[in-house]
Design an enzyme around this catalytic site. Structure first.
Site, PDB file in Angstrom:
ATOM      1  N   ASP A  80      15.648   1.895 -31.270  1.00 13.18           N
ATOM      2  CA  ASP A  80      16.992   2.244 -30.805  1.00 13.18           C
ATOM      3  C   ASP A  80      18.036   2.165 -31.922  1.00 13.18           C
ATOM      4  O   ASP A  80      17.831   1.502 -32.943  1.00 13.18           O
ATOM      5  CB  ASP A  80      17.425   1.298 -29.680  1.00 13.18           C
ATOM      6  CG  ASP A  80      16.736   1.605 -28.368  1.00 13.18           C
ATOM      7  OD1 ASP A  80      15.807   2.427 -28.359  1.00 13.18           O
ATOM      8  OD2 ASP A  80      17.122   1.007 -27.349  1.00 13.18           O
ATOM      9  N   HIS A 225      14.468  -1.980 -33.146  1.00  9.97           N
ATOM     10  CA  HIS A 225      15.674  -1.280 -33.577  1.00  9.97           C
ATOM     11  C   HIS A 225      15.519  -0.704 -34.983  1.00  9.97           C
ATOM     12  O   HIS A 225      14.834  -1.276 -35.828  1.00  9.97           O
ATOM     13  CB  HIS A 225      16.889  -2.219 -33.529  1.00  9.97           C
ATOM     14  CG  HIS A 225      17.321  -2.553 -32.139  1.00  9.97           C
ATOM     15  ND1 HIS A 225      16.759  -3.571 -31.408  1.00  9.97           N
ATOM     16  CD2 HIS A 225      18.238  -1.965 -31.318  1.00  9.97           C
ATOM     17  CE1 HIS A 225      17.327  -3.622 -30.206  1.00  9.97           C
ATOM     18  NE2 HIS A 225      18.220  -2.655 -30.123  1.00  9.97           N
TER      19      HIS A 225
END
Length: 271
Positions: A80, A225
């Site tokens: 993400d 991430h």
């Protein structure tokens, strides 16, 4: 020739709708005995509705994809908040060394700033998903018009880069009732996760691999991430943790497959 409107297939009630019906029914029944008792089921219903947005995989308000459905020892990788010039190229090289495919849920603001990184992600055979434009964890959840605008803007930016996402992931995985109709109108579906690194957006990298590998199970969608965590030294440490995750999955005999394969749905349409 007269054309008849297509018969609309009724959708099943969501858990929120079913619980609401039960709560109001109980409230009416208890209210006949004592009006004060009627507030009990309604209060419990409100409490559940307030907690549900923070439970990423429940699908309380509308259907949410949070796990695979293969029944095999397979998982999918998702990253993400990118793309990021300090981390994305390194991550792509690492995934290429392991011959693995991931899905990058990118923000529109970063995709607009670094279009070459979106091209790089796609050229490496990965897929991208819509992660809103600004990653605003406050206003977009309570202002549906703002959420719709952020989704549309990000779709346009990514289409210019050569991809049309079909999968959407909200910031922090928070799901609100307003998201359902917004996504349905845009032919998008919501993908969350079932195993998170709990890295706080790469602000808590230490122990990331241990946390993932302790929890991960077959059919999990893993959340990490793709965003800078500071100095080059910290970025190298983060990359080492990601590599430990990949090695640990192999040791656990958990095959990493594309997200679309794990959930049985197309994640992105290429242009």
């Amino acid at each position: 020739m007269r054309s008849w409107p297509k018969k609309r297939i009724p959708r099943p009630l969501s858990p929120a709708e079913r619980l609401g019906i039960i709560a109001f029914t109980l409230a009416l029944a208890l209210g006949a005995i004592d009006l004060r008792l009627a507030t009990v089921p309604l209060t419990l219903f409100v409490i559940v509705c307030a907690i549900a947005p923070f439970l990423p995989g429940t699908g309380f308000f509308f259907p949410v994809v949070a796990k695979g459905n293969t029944g095999r020892r397979q998982v999918a990788l998702t990253f993400d908040d990118g793309p990021d010039p300090h981390t994305t190229p390194l991550l792509l090289d690492l995934l290429a060394r392991y011959c693995l495919t991931a899905t990058f849920f990118v923000t529109g603001s970063r995709a607009e700033r670094y279009p070459h990184l979106i091209h790089m992600i796609l050229d490496h055979g990965h897929t991208v998903g819509n992660h809103t434009f600004s990653h605003d964890c406050f206003r977009i959840f309570w202002q549906p018009w703002r959420l719709a605008r952020e989704i549309d803007t990000t779709q346009e930016i990514l289409s210019q880069a050569g991809a049309i996402p079909l999968a959407f992931r909200p910031p922090v995985g928070i799901v609100t009732p307003a998201m359902g109709p917004i996504l349905a109108d845009r032919n998008l579906f919501l993908v969350n996760f079932s195993c998170r690194a709990r890295d706080w957006g790469n602000r808590r990298v230490k122990g990331m691999a241990r946390r993932v590998l302790k929890k991960v199970a077959p059919d999990d969608i893993i959340l990490m991430h793709d965003i800078s965590c500071g100095s080059n030294e910290r970025i190298n440490f983060w990359l080492e943790e990601v590599s430990f995750v990949l090695e640990g999955l192999e040791q656990k005999r958990l095959a990493v497959v594309p997200l679309g394969q794990l959930i049985g749905k197309l994640v992105m349409e290429p242009l």
